[in-house]
Design a protein around this motif. Structure first.
Motif, PDB file in Angstrom:
ATOM      1  N   ARG A   1       0.819  -1.208   0.000  1.00  0.00           N
ATOM      2  CA  ARG A   1       0.000   0.000   0.000  1.00  0.00           C
ATOM      3  C   ARG A   1       0.853   1.258   0.000  1.00  0.00           C
ATOM      4  O   ARG A   1       0.587   2.205  -0.739  1.00  0.00           O
ATOM      5  N   ILE A   2       1.922   1.277   0.824  1.00  0.00           N
ATOM      6  CA  ILE A   2       2.780   2.460   0.905  1.00  0.00           C
ATOM      7  C   ILE A   2       3.568   2.635  -0.390  1.00  0.00           C
ATOM      8  O   ILE A   2       3.703   3.752  -0.915  1.00  0.00           O
ATOM      9  N   ALA A   3       4.106   1.524  -0.932  1.00  0.00           N
ATOM     10  CA  ALA A   3       4.884   1.605  -2.175  1.00  0.00           C
ATOM     11  C   ALA A   3       4.018   2.059  -3.340  1.00  0.00           C
ATOM     12  O   ALA A   3       4.443   2.873  -4.177  1.00  0.00           O
ATOM     13  N   GLU A   4       2.784   1.565  -3.417  1.00  0.00           N
ATOM     14  CA  GLU A   4       1.898   1.969  -4.510  1.00  0.00           C
ATOM     15  C   GLU A   4       1.543   3.447  -4.411  1.00  0.00           C
ATOM     16  O   GLU A   4       1.486   4.155  -5.421  1.00  0.00           O
ATOM     17  N   ALA A   5       1.324   3.926  -3.181  1.00  0.00           N
ATOM     18  CA  ALA A   5       1.034   5.358  -3.005  1.00  0.00           C
ATOM     19  C   ALA A   5       2.226   6.202  -3.432  1.00  0.00           C
ATOM     20  O   ALA A   5       2.055   7.275  -4.047  1.00  0.00           O
ATOM     21  N   ALA A   6       3.458   5.744  -3.127  1.00  0.00           N
ATOM     22  CA  ALA A   6       4.649   6.479  -3.541  1.00  0.00           C
ATOM     23  C   ALA A   6       4.798   6.500  -5.059  1.00  0.00           C
ATOM     24  O   ALA A   6       5.178   7.524  -5.649  1.00  0.00           O
ATOM     25  N   LEU A   7       4.486   5.382  -5.717  1.00  0.00           N
ATOM     26  CA  LEU A   7       4.562   5.329  -7.184  1.00  0.00           C
ATOM     27  C   LEU A   7       3.534   6.262  -7.818  1.00  0.00           C
ATOM     28  O   LEU A   7       3.831   6.944  -8.816  1.00  0.00           O
TER      29      LEU A   7
ATOM     30  N   SER B   1      11.850  11.849  -7.738  1.00  0.00           N
ATOM     31  CA  SER B   1      13.111  11.412  -8.332  1.00  0.00           C
ATOM     32  C   SER B   1      13.440  12.267  -9.555  1.00  0.00           C
ATOM     33  O   SER B   1      12.629  12.384 -10.482  1.00  0.00           O
ATOM     34  N   GLN B   2      14.636  12.845  -9.563  1.00  0.00           N
ATOM     35  CA  GLN B   2      15.051  13.643 -10.705  1.00  0.00           C
ATOM     36  C   GLN B   2      15.267  12.764 -11.937  1.00  0.00           C
ATOM     37  O   GLN B   2      15.062  13.206 -13.068  1.00  0.00           O
ATOM     38  N   VAL B   3      15.662  11.502 -11.714  1.00  0.00           N
ATOM     39  CA  VAL B   3      15.875  10.586 -12.839  1.00  0.00           C
ATOM     40  C   VAL B   3      14.558  10.336 -13.578  1.00  0.00           C
ATOM     41  O   VAL B   3      14.488  10.425 -14.807  1.00  0.00           O
ATOM     42  N   ALA B   4      13.502  10.014 -12.838  1.00  0.00           N
ATOM     43  CA  ALA B   4      12.213   9.756 -13.475  1.00  0.00           C
ATOM     44  C   ALA B   4      11.675  11.003 -14.170  1.00  0.00           C
ATOM     45  O   ALA B   4      11.099  10.928 -15.265  1.00  0.00           O
ATOM     46  N   GLN B   5      11.866  12.158 -13.563  1.00  0.00           N
ATOM     47  CA  GLN B   5      11.381  13.396 -14.158  1.00  0.00           C
ATOM     48  C   GLN B   5      12.155  13.737 -15.431  1.00  0.00           C
ATOM     49  O   GLN B   5      11.572  14.186 -16.422  1.00  0.00           O
ATOM     50  N   GLN B   6      13.468  13.530 -15.410  1.00  0.00           N
ATOM     51  CA  GLN B   6      14.262  13.795 -16.607  1.00  0.00           C
ATOM     52  C   GLN B   6      13.895  12.833 -17.726  1.00  0.00           C
ATOM     53  O   GLN B   6      13.817  13.224 -18.898  1.00  0.00           O
TER      54      GLN B   6
ATOM     55  N   ARG C   1      14.303  -7.854  -5.123  1.00  0.00           N
ATOM     56  CA  ARG C   1      13.385  -6.726  -5.035  1.00  0.00           C
ATOM     57  C   ARG C   1      13.895  -5.558  -5.861  1.00  0.00           C
ATOM     58  O   ARG C   1      15.103  -5.390  -6.035  1.00  0.00           O
ATOM     59  N   LEU C   2      12.970  -4.766  -6.355  1.00  0.00           N
ATOM     60  CA  LEU C   2      13.298  -3.581  -7.129  1.00  0.00           C
ATOM     61  C   LEU C   2      13.312  -2.377  -6.194  1.00  0.00           C
ATOM     62  O   LEU C   2      12.288  -2.031  -5.596  1.00  0.00           O
ATOM     63  N   CYS C   3      14.485  -1.758  -6.064  1.00  0.00           N
ATOM     64  CA  CYS C   3      14.649  -0.605  -5.175  1.00  0.00           C
ATOM     65  C   CYS C   3      14.641   0.671  -6.007  1.00  0.00           C
ATOM     66  O   CYS C   3      15.472   0.837  -6.913  1.00  0.00           O
ATOM     67  N   LEU C   4      13.719   1.575  -5.690  1.00  0.00           N
ATOM     68  CA  LEU C   4      13.551   2.826  -6.415  1.00  0.00           C
ATOM     69  C   LEU C   4      13.829   3.994  -5.489  1.00  0.00           C
ATOM     70  O   LEU C   4      13.886   3.823  -4.256  1.00  0.00           O
ATOM     71  N   PRO C   5      14.019   5.209  -6.038  1.00  0.00           N
ATOM     72  CA  PRO C   5      14.266   6.379  -5.188  1.00  0.00           C
ATOM     73  C   PRO C   5      13.134   6.614  -4.192  1.00  0.00           C
ATOM     74  O   PRO C   5      11.987   6.223  -4.415  1.00  0.00           O
ATOM     75  N   GLY C   6      13.471   7.271  -3.081  1.00  0.00           N
ATOM     76  CA  GLY C   6      12.480   7.520  -2.040  1.00  0.00           C
ATOM     77  C   GLY C   6      12.267   6.332  -1.130  1.00  0.00           C
ATOM     78  O   GLY C   6      11.218   6.236  -0.480  1.00  0.00           O
TER      79      GLY C   6
END
Length: 406
Positions: A15-21, A68-73, A120-125
């Motif tokens: 639930r927390i990871a989906e909200a962050a995505l 994440s600046q990477v995702a935004q770029q 596991r897939l580790c993403l920013p934040g």
């Protein structure tokens, strides 16, 4: 020799990871819409200008800095590529704004923005998402696209490098593919035909039940829909997705079998889009001709096969034995082709597939191939067609190969 491909896996975010995505997607969607506004206002944004805009926006907006600046770029790079394609690729329009209720979440990360740790897939934040590893990655991924489908399921698509299979054997036969509606694909060898399985038709009753539930529970425009309506809507989407996945699976299995046993693949360049405006729209959608065609072309090209697209004009009306063309179109009820010139008789789709293969073997895949190939047929074309292919088999099951003859 290696090739670049995508390996897709199912994700199981909490639930927390989906909200962050979803929060990250909201920031990227805002950047995309801002880039669209820059283009529509006549400022002609380049990637450099958009990157500068991103830096300024992150400096004065704490909400944007939290992402994440990477995702935004990567979002701005995707917009730049879409804008460039709109000028160069036929049929591509200018990028449009992405509305929250319509656009599905999609996030891109390069190697600076993600890593794999303990499966596991580790993403920013500090976002960690379990991955359902259905197969091993052939190499270290260079980027990943995290996206959500219409059912709310999350997926991760990794870009990797893998070794290409050995070159095809030169002694393998060629095959011609004729698209239809009653049978999805008829070929020169009936053993490689792709029948019509009717997955959507089998799900039609269950889908209609879910749609009737939606209609009963639908509220007037302007009022929020009830929970029961949302559940019925999700159930209808799940049924439609199930049929689509079954069609995709059948097309992949069939395309793999065809590619493994043939070095030359002559594909009818049939575009089924116009069928959506006819009485055969529902059956054409159930056949998924476009998906099967894309899968066959993609697999054949990657495997090193020679894939030739042949125009569909006159392929049903042309005799594959002597090259003579009939004066009248064959009605859909006529399932057997009979040549009045040489007496050649074969199944309607088998004859069309052999005509397509003969055209490809002469390396003349332009718009007027079939129209002007009669003379070359008479010079021994029937022997070239029959070489490496079985004799006339039973009548095919698919409709004709030209638009006016389906």
């Amino acid at each position: 020799m290696s090739e670049t491909v995508r390996y897709t896996y199912r994700l199981r975010p909490g639930r927390i990871a989906e909200a962050a995505l979803l929060d990250e997607w909201g920031r990227c969607r805002w950047l995309w819409n801002e880039a669209v506004h820059q283009q529509r206002s006549g400022r002609k944004p380049t990637l450099g200008k958009l990157s500068k805009l991103l830096t300024e926006a992150r400096g004065r907006n704490a909400w944007l800095r939290d992402g994440s600046q990477v995702a935004q770029q990567q979002t701005l790079r995707a917009y730049g590529a879409a804008l460039d394609h709109s000028f160069k690729v036929k049929g591509r329009g200018r990028p449009k704004t992405k509305r929250k209720k319509d656009a599905l979440p999609s996030l891109e990360y390069t190697t600076r923005g993600f890593r794999l740790k303990d499966g596991r897939l580790c993403l920013p934040g500090k976002v960690t998402v379990p991955v359902v590893w259905s197969r091993e990655l052939p190499s270290e991924p260079t980027s990943v696209r995290v996206h959500q489908d219409s059912l709310g399921h999350w997926y991760a698509s990794f870009v990797v490098r893998r070794e290409v299979a050995a070159a095809p054997d030169a002694d393998l036969p060629g095959i011609g593919v004729d698209w239809g509606v009653k049978t999805t694909a008829g070929t020169t060898n009936p053993a490689f035909d792709l029948p019509h399985f009717g997955h959507r038709r089998r799900c039609a009753a269950e889908l209609a039940k879910a749609q009737r539930t939606m209609a009963r529970r639908r509220r007037p425009k302007g009022r929020p829909q009830s929970k029961g309506y949302q559940q019925a809507k999700r159930q209808a989407a799940r049924i439609a997705k199930k049929a689509a996945r079954q069609n995709t699976h059948d097309a992949r299995v069939w395309a793999k079998n065809v590619v493994e046993h043939h070095h030359l693949i002559a594909v009818e360049d049939f575009k089924p889009k116009f069928l959506a405006k006819t009485t055969m729209a529902r059956k054409a959608a159930d056949n998924a001709i476009g998906a099967a065609k894309r899968e066959l072309i993609d697999r054949g090209t990657r495997a090193g096969r020679k894939v030739v697209l042949v125009p569909p004009a006159y392929t049903t009306m042309t005799c594959s034995g002597c090259g003579e063309r009939t004066n009248l179109r064959l009605g859909l009820g006529v399932r057997t082709f009979e040549c009045s010139a040489c007496g050649y008789t074969a199944g309607r789709d088998l004859n069309a597939a052999r005509t397509i293969l003969a055209t490809a073997e002469r390396d003349r895949a332009s718009a007027d191939d079939v129209r002007h190939q009669i003379a070359s047929f008479r010079d021994g074309g029937s022997d070239a067609v029959r070489a490496g292919n079985p004799g006339p088999g039973p009548g095919g099951k698919s409709p004709g190969s030209i638009r006016g003859d389906r």
